[in-house]
Design an enzyme around this catalytic site. Structure first.
Site, short mmCIF file in Angstrom:
data_model
loop_
_atom_site.label_atom_id
_atom_site.label_comp_id
_atom_site.label_asym_id
_atom_site.label_seq_id
_atom_site.Cartn_x
_atom_site.Cartn_y
_atom_site.Cartn_z
N HIS A 17 1.05 -1.18 -0.08
CA HIS A 17 -0.13 0.12 0.10
C HIS A 17 0.86 1.31 0.12
O HIS A 17 0.55 2.09 -0.73
CB HIS A 17 -1.05 0.06 1.12
CG HIS A 17 -1.96 -0.93 1.23
ND1 HIS A 17 -1.99 -1.68 2.44
CD2 HIS A 17 -2.91 -1.65 0.44
CE1 HIS A 17 -2.98 -2.64 2.10
NE2 HIS A 17 -3.59 -2.33 1.00
N LYS A 41 -18.02 -5.97 8.46
CA LYS A 41 -16.87 -6.51 8.56
C LYS A 41 -16.16 -5.91 9.84
O LYS A 41 -16.17 -4.90 10.18
CB LYS A 41 -15.88 -6.14 7.54
CG LYS A 41 -15.70 -7.02 6.47
CD LYS A 41 -14.67 -6.58 5.57
CE LYS A 41 -14.06 -7.76 4.75
NZ LYS A 41 -13.09 -7.29 3.61
N ARG A 90 -1.77 -6.09 -8.45
CA ARG A 90 -0.93 -7.05 -8.28
C ARG A 90 -0.72 -8.12 -8.95
O ARG A 90 0.37 -8.59 -9.63
CB ARG A 90 -1.20 -7.89 -6.76
CG ARG A 90 -1.27 -6.72 -5.68
CD ARG A 90 -1.87 -7.60 -4.50
NE ARG A 90 -3.22 -7.74 -4.63
CZ ARG A 90 -3.97 -8.10 -3.69
NH1 ARG A 90 -3.83 -8.13 -2.51
NH2 ARG A 90 -5.25 -8.24 -4.11
N SER A 127 -3.17 -7.51 3.01
CA SER A 127 -3.61 -7.20 4.47
C SER A 127 -3.86 -8.61 5.13
O SER A 127 -3.60 -8.87 6.50
CB SER A 127 -4.37 -6.02 4.79
OG SER A 127 -3.85 -4.93 4.34
#
Length: 159
Positions: A17, A41, A90, A127
């Site tokens: 990040h 969440k 990614r 993460s």
């Protein structure tokens, strides 16, 4: 002023990040880091804790503003007159989802999305993966800024 936003949950912020935010900070006058609030969440860190960690690790950039948001990212952009979203990619699998989001965001508001290829060092990094490895005692210190690693270690020790 050229402005962009780097959105995410950042639970916690990783070196991947940080790489994207840092690169965006060289291209834009102001980079807003928008910490997503997802009521469904339960994060490891509270939104306020994430904001504080991000502010600490981005302070040296000098042009990063960090705040939370709830709702549509395009509304966040409209409220702040931000014309661009910067997202790291990614892998090809990221592109498929992110392209759909970029097209939807542009259709809703005209906001452009710029894709930045992730540094190959961080191409596998998320993460969620960091939290999972750290929970089982794996060494993730090289994947996080030192302050964040310290906070993660402390938080997992409290569990």
């Amino acid at each position: 002023m050229r402005r962009a936003v780097c959105p995410g949950s950042f639970d916690p912020i990783t070196n991947g990040h940080l790489d994207i935010i840092g690169r965006a900070s060289k291209l834009y006058d102001v980079v807003h880091v928008a910490v997503m609030i997802n009521q469904s969440k339960k994060g490891l860190f509270t939104v306020d804790e994430r904001i504080e960690l991000i502010r600490e690790v981005t302070a040296d950039f000098g042009n990063v503003e960090v705040e939370s948001f709830h709702g549509l990212l395009v509304d966040f952009c409209k409220q702040r007159e931000i014309p661009a979203i910067v997202k790291g990619l990614r892998a090809v699998s990221d592109f498929d989802y992110e392209l759909q989001m970029a097209q939807m965001n542009n259709g809703l508001s005209g906001v452009e999305t710029l894709f930045v290829p992730t540094n190959p060092t961080y191409s596998f990094l998320s993460s969620s993966l960091v939290k999972e490895v750290a929970t089982w005692g794996g060494d993730v210190s090289h994947l996080l800024p030192p302050t964040v690693h310290e906070a993660l270690t402390k938080r997992l020790g409290e569990r």
